[in-house]
Every structure is written in C-alpha cells, then in structure tokens.
Design an enzyme around this catalytic site. Structure first.
Site, mmCIF file in Angstrom:
data_model
loop_
_atom_site.group_PDB
_atom_site.id
_atom_site.type_symbol
_atom_site.label_atom_id
_atom_site.label_comp_id
_atom_site.label_asym_id
_atom_site.label_seq_id
_atom_site.Cartn_x
_atom_site.Cartn_y
_atom_site.Cartn_z
ATOM 1 N N LYS A 132 0.430 3.444 -2.923
ATOM 2 C CA LYS A 132 -0.739 4.321 -3.078
ATOM 3 C C LYS A 132 -0.328 5.797 -3.060
ATOM 4 O O LYS A 132 -1.006 6.648 -3.626
ATOM 5 C CB LYS A 132 -1.772 4.011 -1.984
ATOM 6 C CG LYS A 132 -2.385 2.614 -2.170
ATOM 7 C CD LYS A 132 -3.230 2.137 -0.995
ATOM 8 C CE LYS A 132 -3.747 0.717 -1.286
ATOM 9 N NZ LYS A 132 -4.414 0.086 -0.147
ATOM 10 N N SER A 181 0.795 -1.234 0.000
ATOM 11 C CA SER A 181 0.000 0.000 0.000
ATOM 12 C C SER A 181 0.825 1.280 0.000
ATOM 13 O O SER A 181 0.266 2.366 -0.195
ATOM 14 C CB SER A 181 -0.951 0.020 1.190
ATOM 15 O OG SER A 181 -2.010 -0.848 0.935
ATOM 16 N N VAL A 206 1.086 -3.800 3.786
ATOM 17 C CA VAL A 206 1.050 -5.104 4.455
ATOM 18 C C VAL A 206 2.291 -5.959 4.195
ATOM 19 O O VAL A 206 2.421 -7.047 4.748
ATOM 20 C CB VAL A 206 -0.226 -5.937 4.133
ATOM 21 C CG1 VAL A 206 -1.448 -5.331 4.789
ATOM 22 C CG2 VAL A 206 -0.411 -6.118 2.648
ATOM 23 N N TYR A 250 -3.794 -2.205 -10.174
ATOM 24 C CA TYR A 250 -3.675 -2.103 -8.705
ATOM 25 C C TYR A 250 -2.770 -3.195 -8.128
ATOM 26 O O TYR A 250 -1.885 -2.920 -7.309
ATOM 27 C CB TYR A 250 -5.087 -2.171 -8.095
ATOM 28 C CG TYR A 250 -5.077 -2.222 -6.591
ATOM 29 C CD1 TYR A 250 -4.837 -1.074 -5.845
ATOM 30 C CD2 TYR A 250 -5.288 -3.427 -5.915
ATOM 31 C CE1 TYR A 250 -4.806 -1.131 -4.449
ATOM 32 C CE2 TYR A 250 -5.261 -3.490 -4.538
ATOM 33 C CZ TYR A 250 -5.014 -2.338 -3.807
ATOM 34 O OH TYR A 250 -4.973 -2.397 -2.444
ATOM 35 N N TYR A 306 -4.583 3.576 7.958
ATOM 36 C CA TYR A 306 -5.929 3.017 8.122
ATOM 37 C C TYR A 306 -6.500 3.412 9.480
ATOM 38 O O TYR A 306 -6.368 4.559 9.899
ATOM 39 C CB TYR A 306 -5.922 1.478 7.955
ATOM 40 C CG TYR A 306 -5.061 1.069 6.805
ATOM 41 C CD1 TYR A 306 -5.425 1.443 5.515
ATOM 42 C CD2 TYR A 306 -3.877 0.364 6.975
ATOM 43 C CE1 TYR A 306 -4.631 1.114 4.440
ATOM 44 C CE2 TYR A 306 -3.080 0.026 5.898
ATOM 45 C CZ TYR A 306 -3.460 0.407 4.648
ATOM 46 O OH TYR A 306 -2.673 0.089 3.606
HETATM 47 N N1 GLN Z 1 -2.354 -5.328 -1.965
HETATM 48 C C1 GLN Z 1 -2.915 -5.240 -0.638
HETATM 49 C C2 GLN Z 1 -4.403 -5.434 -0.703
HETATM 50 O O1 GLN Z 1 -5.003 -4.952 -1.616
HETATM 51 C C3 GLN Z 1 -2.573 -3.909 -0.088
HETATM 52 C C4 GLN Z 1 -3.094 -3.700 1.310
HETATM 53 C C5 GLN Z 1 -2.139 -3.016 2.218
HETATM 54 O O2 GLN Z 1 -0.931 -2.930 2.004
HETATM 55 N N2 GLN Z 1 -2.669 -2.555 3.323
HETATM 56 O O3 GLN Z 1 -4.990 -6.070 0.120
#
Ligand code: GLN
Length: 309
Positions: free
Chosen positions: A67, A64, A261, A191, A243
């Site tokens: 992003k 993420s 993650v 994505y 988050y």
């Molecule tokens: N690729 C992961 C997902 O879509 C990204 C989530 C994350 O890093 N929090 O679940």
C-alpha cells in the site's frame, strides 16, 4: 560507529526461542500454508550498506506493505487531489472494517486500511487495463529496489480473489458512494496482485530507501518523489501504518512503519536507512508479533526513534 551487524545478530539470537510465536493469517488459504517458524531482518542504509540476519533472503507475501508503493504511484498520478477520495487519519478500527465507511459516506479514513488502499488502486487503474496497472506497480517496485527479479505470486493473488469477500464488500460499498470508478472486479484484480508481491527482507529494505533518503534512492541516484512527499508518506506510515495497532507501534518503536498480514513490516529511519523484518506469526490486530518486538529492540539499541534516543 554502531555495529549494525552485531545488533541484528544479537536480536536474532535473543528472539530465537520465540520464533514461531503468533498466528499466521489463515483467512487467505495460501498464507495459511506458510511455516510460522521463520524470521528475517535486513537494514539498508543511506550509505549503501545492507545488513541482514536469518531468513532475510527468502521472499514472502508483502501484502499491505504494498500500500505504501501504490500510494506513492497514486500521488504521482493525481497529486494532492487524492485526498478528496481518502482521508489521512488513523482509523482506530480493524484493517478490513466496513462500519466506518458508512458513517463517513464511502471515504476511507486513510490509504493504509483495506478500503483506502482499494480506492488508491482505483486511482492508479484510471486509463489502464488492470494488467497494465499491475505491470506499472511491478516496474515501480523493481525500480525503487533496483532489483529486476521481484515478482508477484499468482497463487496468492488467486487465493485472495477466491476468498476476499470482505474486500469485495468494501469495494462495492464504496462504488455505491461513487468512490470507486471502475468495475469492482478490475479494481480488486489490481489490489489482490499488489498484495501478492513477493519480496525478501533484503529487497524490501532496499525498496524503502527512498523514504529514508528524502525521496531518492541514494545508491542508484534514482529520484522517486520530492523530499516533501517522502516526509508526508512517512507521516502517514507513522500514524496509520499498523491499523488499530498504530499508536502502540509508535509508542514502542517510534519509526514510520507499514505492516502486512504476510508477517512483514517495513520501517523507515529518516536520514539513516530502511528496515524490513519478517516473521509470519501475527498478533491480535494482524501485525507481525515478533517483527514488532525485533524493531523495538533495534530502535532501543540504535537510538533511531524519530522521537529521540
Ligand atoms: N490482502 C490483504 C487483505 O486485503 C491485506 C491485508 C493486510 O495485509 N493487512 O485482506
């Protein structure tokens, strides 16, 4: 002058007995295979120095954190009109939550939760084939990090394509509300590949420098965004980058940050430098457990919190 290398070495030594804490993300099979006993940290300063410790040269899945880069590209493409499709408020719910989306009619709370990032990928995809949009992102990240060796881990992208059912649900749901304009498989193709970007702490810290230095990379002189846009991306990272752990991260660390993650966190000390930390074990809300602790120690020892020392 603060001895940043000594601070990093001290953090590493103190955290050594704890390396391996937390739980690796196991809902993505490729990430479940990662050895949790790894820890790296790097700081790239606006003066052009790079300090690092531990496994800072090992590439990991930035997930993420991508992003932030995709948001930068989307804002470059459509400017402030992006905010018709995505909000700018902390979500207070998990990164892959679907409930809020229904109440808010397909407009995700912010660009850093999964739904918001998927809408942002849809914006970057406009006028392109998925392959081209992925290429554009890879070129961008290589440009901001000034490193042509950065790549995408296809195994991770494939692993998520095969198991990312929640992301398919989020994208389909938004498509029903007209907030996804391209075929869901194409948008998620983009994505999943952006999430599969593989970077080391050293590369990531350098890539984040434009956010620490008013929109330009102070080492290469590359101008990336305006100072105002850099400031605003930092504001979003501070309020939404972790988050439902965003408030806690601001409370303990006090720096704009974005987690993934894969266990990485990119943090920005405006006017000073960009910091990347990686430790794959996650806490309950999906943020790197030791990564957050290490950043808290760094902020305390340097006085870099944006709220004062
Ligand atoms: N690729 C992961 C997902 O879509 C990204 C989530 C994350 O890093 N929090 O679940």
């Amino acid at each position: 002058m603060t001895d940043l290398q000594a601070i990093l070495d001290g953090i590493h030594t103190e955290l050594s007995p704890r390396i391996g804490e937390g739980k690796v993300a196991d809902y993505i099979p490729e990430l479940a295979k990662v050895d949790p006993k790894q820890f790296g940290m790097a700081i790239a300063t606006v003066d052009g120095d790079v300090y690092s410790v531990g496994d800072a040269a090992i590439p990991f899945s930035i997930q993420s954190i991508s992003k932030v880069f995709m948001l930068t590209l989307a804002l470059g493409k459509v400017g402030e009109s992006l905010w018709k499709r995505v909000g700018r408020e902390p979500s207070g719910s998990t990164f892959n939550s679907i409930v809020q989306l229904e109440r808010e009619e397909g407009i995700p709370r912010n660009p850093f939760i999964n739904a918001g990032a998927i809408a942002v990928s849809d914006v970057v995809l406009a006028g392109h084939e998925p392959r081209e949009a992925i290429g554009e992102l890879l070129r961008f990240v290589r440009y901001v990090a000034d490193d042509e060796t950065i790549s995408i881990d296809d195994r991770v992208a494939r692993s998520e394509t095969q198991t990312g059912f929640r992301n398919f649900a989020l994208a389909n749901f938004m498509r029903a509300y007209g907030n996804i304009h391209h075929p869901v498989e194409h948008v998620l193709g983009v994505y999943f590949h952006q999430c599969a970007l593989s970077m080391s702490c050293q590369q990531l810290a350098k890539a984040g420098l434009y956010l620490a230095a008013r929109g330009s990379n102070p080492i290469t002189g590359h101008s990336v965004v305006s100072p105002k846009r850099a400031r605003r991306i930092n504001a979003l990272m501070l309020t939404c980058g972790h988050y439902d752990g965003s408030g806690d991260f601001a409370y303990h660390v006090g720096l704009p940050g974005k987690s993934g993650v894969g266990g990485g966190i990119l943090a920005v000390a405006p006017g000073i430098g960009s910091i990347a930390v990686w430790s794959p074990g996650l806490n309950k809300v999906g943020n790197s457990q030791l990564g957050a602790v290490a950043l808290e120690m760094l902020a305390a020892r340097t006085g870099w919190s944006v709220f004062g020392d």
